[in-house]
Design a protein around this motif. Structure first.
Motif, mmCIF file in Angstrom:
data_model
loop_
_atom_site.group_PDB
_atom_site.id
_atom_site.type_symbol
_atom_site.label_atom_id
_atom_site.label_comp_id
_atom_site.label_asym_id
_atom_site.label_seq_id
_atom_site.Cartn_x
_atom_site.Cartn_y
_atom_site.Cartn_z
ATOM 1 N N ILE A 116 -17.382 103.017 51.903
ATOM 2 C CA ILE A 116 -17.951 102.585 53.178
ATOM 3 C C ILE A 116 -19.040 103.568 53.596
ATOM 4 O O ILE A 116 -18.807 104.780 53.590
ATOM 5 C CB ILE A 116 -16.856 102.531 54.268
ATOM 6 N N PRO A 117 -20.220 103.092 53.971
ATOM 7 C CA PRO A 117 -21.278 103.991 54.458
ATOM 8 C C PRO A 117 -20.976 104.428 55.889
ATOM 9 O O PRO A 117 -21.393 103.782 56.857
ATOM 10 C CB PRO A 117 -22.542 103.136 54.366
ATOM 11 N N ILE A 118 -20.248 105.508 56.021
ATOM 12 C CA ILE A 118 -19.737 105.931 57.329
ATOM 13 C C ILE A 118 -20.868 106.208 58.322
ATOM 14 O O ILE A 118 -20.807 105.781 59.483
ATOM 15 C CB ILE A 118 -18.844 107.181 57.181
ATOM 16 N N ASP A 119 -21.887 106.922 57.892
ATOM 17 C CA ASP A 119 -22.975 107.272 58.812
ATOM 18 C C ASP A 119 -23.677 106.029 59.345
ATOM 19 O O ASP A 119 -23.990 105.941 60.539
ATOM 20 C CB ASP A 119 -23.987 108.184 58.120
ATOM 21 N N GLU A 120 -23.924 105.062 58.468
ATOM 22 C CA GLU A 120 -24.589 103.836 58.896
ATOM 23 C C GLU A 120 -23.707 103.041 59.858
ATOM 24 O O GLU A 120 -24.191 102.480 60.846
ATOM 25 C CB GLU A 120 -24.945 102.970 57.685
ATOM 26 N N ALA A 121 -22.401 102.995 59.566
ATOM 27 C CA ALA A 121 -21.482 102.281 60.443
ATOM 28 C C ALA A 121 -21.434 102.931 61.825
ATOM 29 O O ALA A 121 -21.468 102.251 62.855
ATOM 30 C CB ALA A 121 -20.088 102.244 59.824
ATOM 31 N N THR A 122 -21.378 104.256 61.848
ATOM 32 C CA THR A 122 -21.317 104.973 63.120
ATOM 33 C C THR A 122 -22.564 104.710 63.957
ATOM 34 O O THR A 122 -22.480 104.444 65.160
ATOM 35 C CB THR A 122 -21.155 106.481 62.879
ATOM 36 N N ALA A 123 -23.730 104.790 63.324
ATOM 37 C CA ALA A 123 -24.982 104.561 64.043
ATOM 38 C C ALA A 123 -25.069 103.146 64.593
ATOM 39 O O ALA A 123 -25.744 102.902 65.599
ATOM 40 C CB ALA A 123 -26.164 104.842 63.117
ATOM 41 N N ALA A 124 -24.364 102.212 63.937
ATOM 42 C CA ALA A 124 -24.350 100.829 64.409
ATOM 43 C C ALA A 124 -23.237 100.568 65.412
ATOM 44 O O ALA A 124 -23.074 99.429 65.876
ATOM 45 C CB ALA A 124 -24.199 99.890 63.211
ATOM 46 N N GLY A 125 -22.469 101.598 65.752
ATOM 47 C CA GLY A 125 -21.394 101.436 66.717
ATOM 48 C C GLY A 125 -20.166 100.743 66.153
ATOM 49 O O GLY A 125 -19.434 100.067 66.873
ATOM 50 N N ILE A 126 -19.935 100.928 64.862
ATOM 51 C CA ILE A 126 -18.786 100.309 64.196
ATOM 52 C C ILE A 126 -17.735 101.384 63.933
ATOM 53 O O ILE A 126 -18.025 102.407 63.310
ATOM 54 C CB ILE A 126 -19.205 99.655 62.868
ATOM 55 N N VAL A 127 -16.522 101.149 64.405
ATOM 56 C CA VAL A 127 -15.432 102.100 64.216
ATOM 57 C C VAL A 127 -14.777 101.829 62.861
ATOM 58 O O VAL A 127 -14.397 100.695 62.562
ATOM 59 C CB VAL A 127 -14.390 101.993 65.343
ATOM 60 N N VAL A 128 -14.666 102.863 62.040
ATOM 61 C CA VAL A 128 -14.086 102.734 60.700
ATOM 62 C C VAL A 128 -12.690 103.356 60.700
ATOM 63 O O VAL A 128 -12.511 104.507 61.097
ATOM 64 C CB VAL A 128 -14.971 103.423 59.642
ATOM 65 N N PHE A 129 -11.731 102.569 60.253
ATOM 66 C CA PHE A 129 -10.339 103.008 60.206
ATOM 67 C C PHE A 129 -9.865 103.108 58.757
ATOM 68 O O PHE A 129 -10.379 102.414 57.879
ATOM 69 C CB PHE A 129 -9.430 102.006 60.929
ATOM 70 N N ASN A 130 -8.863 103.949 58.528
ATOM 71 C CA ASN A 130 -8.154 103.921 57.254
ATOM 72 C C ASN A 130 -6.655 103.888 57.532
ATOM 73 O O ASN A 130 -6.237 103.802 58.689
ATOM 74 C CB ASN A 130 -8.553 105.097 56.363
ATOM 75 N N THR A 131 -5.876 103.948 56.478
ATOM 76 C CA THR A 131 -4.414 103.848 56.651
ATOM 77 C C THR A 131 -3.744 105.041 55.976
ATOM 78 O O THR A 131 -3.071 104.888 54.953
ATOM 79 C CB THR A 131 -3.880 102.527 56.069
ATOM 80 N N PRO A 132 -3.917 106.234 56.519
ATOM 81 C CA PRO A 132 -3.368 107.438 55.880
ATOM 82 C C PRO A 132 -1.847 107.394 55.804
ATOM 83 O O PRO A 132 -1.176 107.051 56.782
ATOM 84 C CB PRO A 132 -3.850 108.571 56.798
ATOM 85 N N GLY A 133 -1.340 107.707 54.648
ATOM 86 C CA GLY A 133 0.110 107.770 54.474
ATOM 87 C C GLY A 133 0.750 106.468 54.039
ATOM 88 O O GLY A 133 1.888 106.463 53.571
ATOM 89 N N ALA A 134 0.030 105.348 54.153
ATOM 90 C CA ALA A 134 0.641 104.062 53.829
ATOM 91 C C ALA A 134 0.972 103.944 52.343
ATOM 92 O O ALA A 134 1.941 103.288 51.963
ATOM 93 C CB ALA A 134 -0.275 102.918 54.262
ATOM 94 N N ASN A 135 0.155 104.569 51.488
ATOM 95 C CA ASN A 135 0.443 104.528 50.048
ATOM 96 C C ASN A 135 0.878 105.887 49.520
ATOM 97 O O ASN A 135 0.863 106.129 48.311
ATOM 98 C CB ASN A 135 -0.771 104.019 49.275
ATOM 99 N N ALA A 136 1.261 106.783 50.431
ATOM 100 C CA ALA A 136 1.571 108.159 50.039
ATOM 101 C C ALA A 136 2.747 108.229 49.069
ATOM 102 O O ALA A 136 2.723 109.011 48.110
ATOM 103 C CB ALA A 136 1.864 109.004 51.274
ATOM 104 N N ASN A 137 3.777 107.437 49.301
ATOM 105 C CA ASN A 137 4.938 107.501 48.418
ATOM 106 C C ASN A 137 4.591 107.009 47.020
ATOM 107 O O ASN A 137 5.049 107.574 46.017
ATOM 108 C CB ASN A 137 6.095 106.688 48.974
ATOM 109 N N ALA A 138 3.752 105.976 46.942
ATOM 110 C CA ALA A 138 3.346 105.456 45.633
ATOM 111 C C ALA A 138 2.574 106.512 44.842
ATOM 112 O O ALA A 138 2.830 106.724 43.652
ATOM 113 C CB ALA A 138 2.488 104.208 45.822
ATOM 114 N N VAL A 139 1.637 107.177 45.491
ATOM 115 C CA VAL A 139 0.852 108.206 44.800
ATOM 116 C C VAL A 139 1.739 109.390 44.433
ATOM 117 O O VAL A 139 1.619 109.959 43.347
ATOM 118 C CB VAL A 139 -0.339 108.658 45.665
#
Length: 393
Positions: free
Chosen positions: A65-88
């Motif tokens: 995801i192009p984070i800087d471009e999303a931020t400048a466009a006012g788009i909030v970017v989320f992730n899901t930390p820990g959701a796949n932690a047990n699998a990894v």
């Protein structure tokens, strides 16, 4: 109000039910959606639709995801930390065990045998794969977040000595780490003292090529390196030299490139560390919950480009603003509200880098006045995105 959500890749349908009835799932056909939910879809070079307010990555990494471009466009970017932690975690523990006994080479060798005397051939040749046990060996864990903390704890339970390095470990993660895991303050201690090293940090300018010629020069002979984080954390040219010199016994990675394939001492998995049914469901559920909360209340949880923002919505109207982080912006927002003779019930403003997020709860029921304020904010030079959310009153 019905929100449109565009999904990419195969997002678990059970997880998408977390969005609820106010969300219309349009697959990959929505032309101007309110939100994206993606997995590995590469958004670099993609033009964002004007209505897009949020992107949720069903997974931890956001390099696609192009984070800087999303931020400048006012788009909030989320992730899901820990959701796949047990699998990894399970993938890494498996890699340690397989490497210790050299099962990778052993099974390849066994599959080359033929004839009626295969059992005799196996008995005659099995000594070359004797290997060693992991109990009593030392594991270095770089990055003690959701994944690294789990690996450190489980390795301890398997009898390993564990060294952990993470100068930015969160309080929550710190509480979850066994007191038997020794924290070190210098990466050189990990490089110099470990039989096995596993890395779990994001790719940044500072972490790129963490494992370079200087790092390998500090390692003892026959070190095993495991990388389920990002390919670019390892300098491949330096890695190949370390393998030839006998410093690296085996490199296990979940990120395949052509130059790594069919190389001595290298095991490549096809990016499956977090690919379990349970992990994919967990990621989809968390992504759905995150998008729903953000769209319905404007609150932010697990964003990579804006701070966490939580404020109970207990006013007739809420306006959220994504604004440039410039001096006196909060004063200007407050002045605009007071000039319209509107009372502020609550205001919360936090910044991250060059941008900030503001939650503005207004004790006002006159919709015309509220719309006038929205129009005023929309025309401001320093405000990128404006949202109006109706409260319960």
């Amino acid at each position: 109000m019905i929100y449109s959500v565009k999904t990419f890749n195969n997002i678990n349908q059970i997880g998408l039910k977390e969005l609820g009835n106010q969300f219309q799932i349009d697959g990959d056909k929505a032309e101007n959606p309110d939100a994206y939910i993606i997995r590995s879809q590469n958004l670099h070079g993609v033009e964002f639709p004007t209505n897009l307010k949020a992107i949720a990555r069903a997974g931890a990494g956001t390099n696609n995801i192009p984070i800087d471009e999303a931020t400048a466009a006012g788009i909030v970017v989320f992730n899901t930390p820990g959701a796949n932690a047990n699998a990894v975690k399970e993938a890494v523990i498996t890699s340690i065990l397989l490497s210790a006994r050299d099962y990778f080479s052993a099974t390849s060798w066994a599959n080359t045998l033929s004839g009626d005397d295969v059992p005799k051939q196996i008995e005659a040749g099995k000594s070359q794969f004797a290997g060693s046990e992991i109990a009593g060996k030392t594991l270095g864990v770089i990055g003690l977040g959701a994944i690294g903390a789990r690996i450190a704890n489980d390795a301890r339970r398997l009898g390993m000595n564990v060294l952990g390095y993470d100068p930015y470990v969160s309080i929550e993660a710190a509480w979850s780490i066994s007191s038997h895991v020794k924290r070190v303050n210098d990466l050189k201690e990990i490089f110099s003292n470990c039989d096995y090293i596993t890395v779990h940090v994001p790719l940044t300018a500072d972490t790129k090529n963490t494992f370079d010629a200087n790092a390998f020069a500090l390692m003892p002979k026959r070190t095993t390196l495991i990388n389920f984080a990002r390919a670019e954390l390892v300098d491949n040219a330096a890695l190949f030299e370390a393998i030839e010199a006998g410093v690296i016994k085996r490199y296990v990675t979940d990120f395949g490139t052509e130059e790594l394939l069919n190389k001595k001492g290298v095991t490549v998995f096809p990016h499956v560390g977090g690919s379990t049914e349970e992990a994919e469901l967990n990621c989809a559920i968390m992504a759905g919950q995150t998008i729903r909360r953000f769209m319905e209340t404007g609150e932010i949880t697990n964003s990579v480009n804006f701070p966490n923002m939580h404020q109970v919505l207990d006013a007739p109207y809420r306006i959220t603003l994504i604004n440039q982080n410039v001096p006196n912006i909060v004063a200007a927002i407050s002045t605009a509200v007071s000039d319209l003779d509107i009372n502020i019930a609550n205001i919360l403003n936090r910044s991250k880098g060059d941008y900030a997020y503001t939650i503005l709860d207004l004790d006002e029921t006159d919709e015309a006045k509220i719309q006038q304020l929205v129009d005023l904010f929309t025309s401001s030079d320093h405000i990128v995105k404006v949202r109006l959310i109706k409260g319960k009153k």
